[in-house]
Design a protein around this motif. Sequence first.
Motif, PDB file in Angstrom:
ATOM      1  N   ALA A  78       1.024  -0.640  -0.227  1.00 26.94           N
ATOM      2  CA  ALA A  78       0.066  -0.279   0.235  1.00 26.94           C
ATOM      3  C   ALA A  78       0.693   1.484   0.063  1.00 26.94           C
ATOM      4  CB  ALA A  78      -0.918   0.153   1.115  1.00 26.94           C
ATOM      5  N   LEU A 115       0.992   3.012  -3.175  1.00 29.27           N
ATOM      6  CA  LEU A 115      -0.666   3.356  -4.033  1.00 29.27           C
ATOM      7  C   LEU A 115      -0.235   5.223  -3.714  1.00 29.27           C
ATOM      8  CD1 LEU A 115      -3.341   1.174  -2.691  1.00 29.27           C
ATOM      9  CD2 LEU A 115      -1.769   1.940  -4.751  1.00 29.27           C
ATOM     10  N   ARG A 116      -1.070   5.689  -3.920  1.00 24.33           N
ATOM     11  CA  ARG A 116      -1.169   7.480  -4.585  1.00 24.33           C
ATOM     12  C   ARG A 116      -2.526   7.522  -4.110  1.00 24.33           C
ATOM     13  NH1 ARG A 116       0.817  10.716  -7.735  1.00 24.33           N
ATOM     14  NH2 ARG A 116       0.789  12.822  -5.718  1.00 24.33           N
ATOM     15  N   ILE A 117      -3.622   8.023  -3.385  1.00 22.85           N
ATOM     16  CA  ILE A 117      -4.451   7.966  -3.262  1.00 22.85           C
ATOM     17  C   ILE A 117      -5.202   9.741  -3.331  1.00 22.85           C
ATOM     18  CG2 ILE A 117      -6.648   7.333  -1.803  1.00 22.85           C
ATOM     19  CD1 ILE A 117      -5.172   5.552  -0.633  1.00 22.85           C
ATOM     20  N   GLY A 141      -6.595   5.666   5.008  1.00 19.29           N
ATOM     21  CA  GLY A 141      -5.928   5.596   3.420  1.00 19.29           C
ATOM     22  C   GLY A 141      -3.772   5.865   4.170  1.00 19.29           C
ATOM     23  N   ALA A 182      -0.570   4.313   2.666  1.00 18.85           N
ATOM     24  CA  ALA A 182      -0.839   4.880   0.889  1.00 18.85           C
ATOM     25  C   ALA A 182      -0.356   6.060   1.644  1.00 18.85           C
ATOM     26  CB  ALA A 182      -2.084   5.235   0.533  1.00 18.85           C
ATOM     27  N   ASP A 183       0.269   6.729   0.236  1.00 15.50           N
ATOM     28  CA  ASP A 183       0.291   8.759   0.198  1.00 15.50           C
ATOM     29  C   ASP A 183      -0.765   9.236  -0.166  1.00 15.50           C
ATOM     30  OD1 ASP A 183       1.725  11.420  -0.287  1.00 15.50           O
ATOM     31  OD2 ASP A 183       1.843  10.521  -2.296  1.00 15.50           O
ATOM     32  N   TYR A 239      -2.994   9.853  -9.666  1.00 18.77           N
ATOM     33  CA  TYR A 239      -3.218   8.841  -8.047  1.00 18.77           C
ATOM     34  C   TYR A 239      -3.782   7.411  -9.609  1.00 18.77           C
ATOM     35  CZ  TYR A 239      -3.533  13.467  -6.105  1.00 18.77           C
ATOM     36  OH  TYR A 239      -3.091  14.595  -5.582  1.00 18.77           O
ATOM     37  N   ASP A 240      -3.406   5.829  -8.329  1.00 23.29           N
ATOM     38  CA  ASP A 240      -3.966   4.686  -8.259  1.00 23.29           C
ATOM     39  C   ASP A 240      -5.498   5.238  -7.843  1.00 23.29           C
ATOM     40  OD1 ASP A 240      -1.397   4.047  -8.518  1.00 23.29           O
ATOM     41  OD2 ASP A 240      -1.002   4.559  -7.068  1.00 23.29           O
ATOM     42  N   LEU A 268      -7.538  -2.415   2.221  1.00 21.01           N
ATOM     43  CA  LEU A 268      -5.774  -1.945   1.038  1.00 21.01           C
ATOM     44  C   LEU A 268      -4.747  -2.990   1.536  1.00 21.01           C
ATOM     45  CD1 LEU A 268      -6.646   2.226   1.637  1.00 21.01           C
ATOM     46  CD2 LEU A 268      -6.715   0.114  -0.876  1.00 21.01           C
ATOM     47  N   ALA A 299      -4.861  -2.923  -5.559  1.00 25.27           N
ATOM     48  CA  ALA A 299      -5.751  -1.855  -5.589  1.00 25.27           C
ATOM     49  C   ALA A 299      -7.313  -2.256  -6.252  1.00 25.27           C
ATOM     50  CB  ALA A 299      -5.522  -0.445  -6.289  1.00 25.27           C
TER      51      ALA A 299
END
Length: 401
Positions: free
Chosen positions: A3, A6-8, A24, A29-30, A147-148, A326, A332
Amino acid sequence: MAAAALRIGVIGGSIAGCAAAVAGSRAGADVTVYERSGAELQDRGFGIVIPPPLHRELVESGYLDAGMETAPVATRVWLTREPGGRSTRELARQSSPVTPCNWGLLWRSLRASAGAVRYLRGEPVTSVGEGPDTGAVITTARGEERYDIVVGADGHASRTRQLLAPGLRPEPAGYAVWRGAIALSALADHPQELELLRGAWVTLGFPGGHGIFYLIPGGSRHPGAGDRLLAYAIYGRPPAFPDADADPGPYVRELAEEHFPAAWAEIVGHGTHRTTACHPVADVQVPRAARAPLLLAGDAAGVSRPHTASGAVKALQDALCLERVLREGPTAAAALERYADERTAAGATLVEMGRRMGRAQVEETPDWAAMGQEEVDVWFRGVLAGTRHYLYEQPGAGVTA
């Protein structure tokens, strides 16, 4: 799932958006939050209630500060006006533990828990589009970012919802809810009502509607341990739906004078209303709450009629689910599929329950004055129709005064 890779991007920085950001971030995640309003949001809301077990889980898992003030009560009391008079008649008592909160304090606690999350205030999103390979691109006045996963947490009028369910709009119920918070000084000459509210939340039935009353912490404008406000939500049909900019206070006082027992009418009529708003009641539910790379949370995914007291609750449950899927991965897309399976079904259940509650408590109200403990219990078991809900876990479990 890694995770941390991942960029959210989260569209909306209110309760649902901040909770999703915490989820997140906790999953590694970022996260970036885009909030269109340039102002702080802590003074926007009114009173809300959440289930005590959910409150404990959120505190233990780090979403909420243990020091956030609440005003827990364990009993629901049903009241109405005595036929042919102005005195108060108690109909029933039920075990119904809730944890009332001040919307602003809840938002501030979630915002603080988001920690290092990038929170962009005054940053409206102009568009969301597909990425060059996978993922999505969020566009604002400052440019584009990839973003992912993009979380739509932009409320009941969500523009992000249109990407997953084009043309879907909330369906009006045909009646309204007046919300507000009254300074506790309104109860100074009503010690009996104040004592009742210190241990219970109140439902006050009248022909064509009902009112909900409970105490909440004072919030940012009214600091101080033990400070309280009287929160209310009054449901009914206005003679005509008022202009959104009109002051709803006068009609609330008028309605209370016409239908409430004298003591409660005086509390509403003479109290200093710190905040007041009128909202047409409506509901909506998306066919699917996520489709990679998009996910909807809170009111963006579904709006149930507020009788379920589940707006903020659902947003918080959405966040807990998001964090879990997540963490479990493995991708994802797989995580979002599991989220959609769980949260779409939960939202649909709430929408249907809200409609049943609306019919029973507004559209086809019973003869409140003819009811007692047994009648209220039997009536509400019929409303629940076998569905469980935290506000109504034990209809029939009477509570002695």
